[in-house]
Design a protein around this motif. Structure first.
Motif, PDB file in Angstrom:
ATOM      1  N   ALA A 232     -13.176  -0.829  -1.631  1.00 29.94           N
ATOM      2  CA  ALA A 232     -13.675  -1.887  -0.234  1.00 29.94           C
ATOM      3  C   ALA A 232     -12.328  -0.868   1.074  1.00 29.94           C
ATOM      4  CB  ALA A 232     -12.918  -2.675  -1.213  1.00 29.94           C
ATOM      5  N   ALA A 233     -11.034  -0.358   0.610  1.00 30.84           N
ATOM      6  CA  ALA A 233     -10.651  -0.488   1.758  1.00 30.84           C
ATOM      7  C   ALA A 233     -11.363   1.233   2.699  1.00 30.84           C
ATOM      8  CB  ALA A 233      -9.383  -0.233   1.421  1.00 30.84           C
ATOM      9  N   PHE A 234     -11.410   1.896   1.051  1.00 29.37           N
ATOM     10  CA  PHE A 234     -11.723   3.571   1.833  1.00 29.37           C
ATOM     11  C   PHE A 234     -12.841   3.982   1.345  1.00 29.37           C
ATOM     12  CE2 PHE A 234      -6.762   3.022   0.290  1.00 29.37           C
ATOM     13  CZ  PHE A 234      -6.142   2.928   1.217  1.00 29.37           C
ATOM     14  N   SER A 235     -14.281   2.542   1.694  1.00 27.66           N
ATOM     15  CA  SER A 235     -15.231   3.527   1.294  1.00 27.66           C
ATOM     16  C   SER A 235     -16.496   2.616   2.333  1.00 27.66           C
ATOM     17  CB  SER A 235     -16.004   3.775  -0.136  1.00 27.66           C
ATOM     18  OG  SER A 235     -15.805   2.456  -0.713  1.00 27.66           O
ATOM     19  N   SER A 236     -17.593   2.925   2.415  1.00 24.84           N
ATOM     20  CA  SER A 236     -17.914   1.634   3.057  1.00 24.84           C
ATOM     21  C   SER A 236     -19.399   2.503   3.047  1.00 24.84           C
ATOM     22  CB  SER A 236     -18.349   1.656   4.770  1.00 24.84           C
ATOM     23  OG  SER A 236     -18.258   2.904   5.427  1.00 24.84           O
ATOM     24  N   GLY A 237     -20.560   1.330   2.673  1.00 22.61           N
ATOM     25  CA  GLY A 237     -21.757   1.751   3.008  1.00 22.61           C
ATOM     26  C   GLY A 237     -22.333   2.787   1.402  1.00 22.61           C
ATOM     27  N   ALA A 238     -23.391   3.534   1.621  1.00 22.13           N
ATOM     28  CA  ALA A 238     -23.854   4.523   0.478  1.00 22.13           C
ATOM     29  C   ALA A 238     -22.898   4.393  -0.022  1.00 22.13           C
ATOM     30  CB  ALA A 238     -24.563   5.157   0.553  1.00 22.13           C
ATOM     31  N   GLY A 239     -21.225   4.658   0.870  1.00 21.47           N
ATOM     32  CA  GLY A 239     -19.750   5.509  -0.634  1.00 21.47           C
ATOM     33  C   GLY A 239     -19.648   4.462  -0.709  1.00 21.47           C
ATOM     34  N   GLN A 240     -19.978   3.731  -1.435  1.00 15.77           N
ATOM     35  CA  GLN A 240     -19.192   2.170  -1.952  1.00 15.77           C
ATOM     36  C   GLN A 240     -19.107   2.433  -3.177  1.00 15.77           C
ATOM     37  OE1 GLN A 240     -20.752  -1.613  -0.024  1.00 15.77           O
ATOM     38  NE2 GLN A 240     -18.739  -1.101   0.799  1.00 15.77           N
ATOM     39  N   PRO A 241     -18.172   2.388  -4.212  1.00 12.45           N
ATOM     40  CA  PRO A 241     -18.220   2.911  -5.573  1.00 12.45           C
ATOM     41  C   PRO A 241     -19.091   1.428  -6.457  1.00 12.45           C
ATOM     42  CG  PRO A 241     -15.832   1.749  -5.258  1.00 12.45           C
ATOM     43  CD  PRO A 241     -16.323   2.329  -4.109  1.00 12.45           C
ATOM     44  N   VAL A 242     -19.422   1.862  -8.035  1.00 13.14           N
ATOM     45  CA  VAL A 242     -19.818   1.145  -8.157  1.00 13.14           C
ATOM     46  C   VAL A 242     -19.250  -0.838  -8.262  1.00 13.14           C
ATOM     47  CG1 VAL A 242     -19.338   0.700 -11.153  1.00 13.14           C
ATOM     48  CG2 VAL A 242     -21.697   0.318  -9.912  1.00 13.14           C
ATOM     49  N   ILE A 243     -17.934  -0.747  -8.268  1.00  9.60           N
ATOM     50  CA  ILE A 243     -17.925  -2.216  -8.571  1.00  9.60           C
ATOM     51  C   ILE A 243     -17.535  -2.731  -7.097  1.00  9.60           C
ATOM     52  CG2 ILE A 243     -15.256  -3.218  -9.154  1.00  9.60           C
ATOM     53  CD1 ILE A 243     -16.749  -2.523 -11.870  1.00  9.60           C
ATOM     54  N   VAL A 244     -17.723  -2.204  -6.134  1.00  6.52           N
ATOM     55  CA  VAL A 244     -17.734  -2.935  -4.623  1.00  6.52           C
ATOM     56  C   VAL A 244     -19.305  -3.455  -4.655  1.00  6.52           C
ATOM     57  CG1 VAL A 244     -17.128  -2.552  -2.195  1.00  6.52           C
ATOM     58  CG2 VAL A 244     -15.823  -1.421  -4.198  1.00  6.52           C
ATOM     59  N   ALA A 245     -19.924  -2.297  -4.991  1.00  2.15           N
ATOM     60  CA  ALA A 245     -21.739  -2.911  -4.433  1.00  2.15           C
ATOM     61  C   ALA A 245     -21.724  -3.681  -5.371  1.00  2.15           C
ATOM     62  CB  ALA A 245     -22.306  -0.981  -4.755  1.00  2.15           C
ATOM     63  N   LEU A 246     -21.466  -3.973  -6.747  1.00  7.08           N
ATOM     64  CA  LEU A 246     -21.874  -5.250  -7.353  1.00  7.08           C
ATOM     65  C   LEU A 246     -21.006  -6.567  -6.859  1.00  7.08           C
ATOM     66  CD1 LEU A 246     -22.929  -6.733 -10.150  1.00  7.08           C
ATOM     67  CD2 LEU A 246     -20.466  -5.977 -11.200  1.00  7.08           C
ATOM     68  N   ASN A 247     -19.900  -6.245  -6.187  1.00  9.68           N
ATOM     69  CA  ASN A 247     -19.709  -7.786  -5.154  1.00  9.68           C
ATOM     70  C   ASN A 247     -20.718  -7.782  -4.333  1.00  9.68           C
ATOM     71  OD1 ASN A 247     -17.211  -9.369  -4.470  1.00  9.68           O
ATOM     72  ND2 ASN A 247     -17.475  -8.251  -2.930  1.00  9.68           N
TER      73      ASN A 247
END
Length: 295
Positions: A232-247
């Motif tokens: 969540a801190a070091f990525s954004s948008g389409a570059g977010q990992p799957v756990i952040v995207a799941l949230n």
């Protein structure tokens, strides 16, 4: 008079009751821990109308994989409706190299700190061990500034670098504690035969390391895959990992709340770590009992 209770194959009433009690308790705890998974799986396989009209723990009357299809490729995450699939593959591309690099560097560090001891080795190990206990929150701002200076902020490379750097203290600890139990005579014999640092590592140490390698890989993979804060801190948008995207998927509401899609997405996000434990779980236990956490 012969005591038949001591004969092989004969059990007393107390032993039988004790065994039944143990199995009953194991069954109760297994049911307790597996119930959330059962609810998630059954809900993900039911249509939304059936979920609203039935019990949450009921078996599906009609099995459908529509929720899984939508969670994978159609669910809306923020403003895009591509599902979890882009984030899933992105996370795989970030996590696998990070696991490999941090494991290899941890192996080299552990080997150097135990078998090629140098002046100040204990101090270096103590400082690296301290890195295991630094709270994640304490490094967010310095790490963000560093990534910005390097020009890799909000990129998969930057996130992979954070994963790798924060994993090295743990991998070093695992390998160092494991290599302590390897006899120094093996290293001395290799040195007498003319083997250098990396030759000894490759031909002597690596063949003895599969148990601790499995432990380290599982530890690193599950920790990186399930990480939320760094993602969540070091990525954004389409570059977010799957756990952040799941949230973000679960918290994105456009009309009716689709619980079956949310549960299907949660299971999809958990599949890689479950797969790793199912395939290599027994080797993980063997690695732990082989001395990987002794120090």
């Amino acid at each position: 008079m012969l005591d038949t209770s001591a004969l092989p194959g004969r059990r007393s009433i107390g032993q039988i009751i004790g065994r039944i009690t143990i199995y009953a308790m194991l069954l109760i705890f297994a049911t307790y821990y597996l119930m959330p998974l059962f609810v998630m799986l059954s809900t993900s396989l039911r249509p939304l109308a059936e979920i609203k009209s039935g019990s949450i723990i009921a078996l599906p009357r009609e099995i459908t994989f529509d929720a899984w299809v939508k969670a994978w490729g159609q669910a809306c995450i923020g403003t895009k409706c591509d599902g979890l699939s882009p984030h899933f593959w992105l996370t795989l591309k970030v996590v696998v190299p990070s696991v490999i690099v941090s494991t290899v560097l941890g192996m080299i560090n552990g080997y150097a700190l135990t078998k090629w001891r140098f002046k100040g080795a204990n101090l270096v190990f103590g400082l690296m061990l301290f890195g295991c206990f630094v709270p994640y929150q304490a490094i967010l701002l310095p790490m963000a500034q560093t990534l910005g200076t390097l020009g890799i902020s909000n990129t998969p490379l930057g996130l992979g670098l954070v994963f790798t750097l924060y994993g090295i203290p743990f991998t070093t600890l695992f390998f160092r504690n494991y290599y302590v139990s390897i006899p120094d005579d093996l290293i001395k014999a290799a040195t007498i035969d003319g083997a250098g640092f990396f030759a000894t590592l490759w031909y002597i140490i690596v063949p003895l390391s599969p148990p601790i390698i499995v432990v380290t890989v599982i530890w690193q993979f599950t920790g990186m895959w399930n990480d939320f804060l760094f993602g969540a801190a070091f990525s954004s948008g389409a570059g977010q990992p799957v756990i952040v995207a799941l949230n973000n998927l679960v918290n994105t509401t456009t009309g009716v709340k689709e619980y079956n899609v949310d549960f299907a997405a949660s299971i999809i996000a958990a599949i890689p770590t479950v797969f790793v434990y199912v395939v290599a779980g027994k080797y993980f236990i063997r690695g732990l009992t082989a001395g990987s956490v002794k120090g």
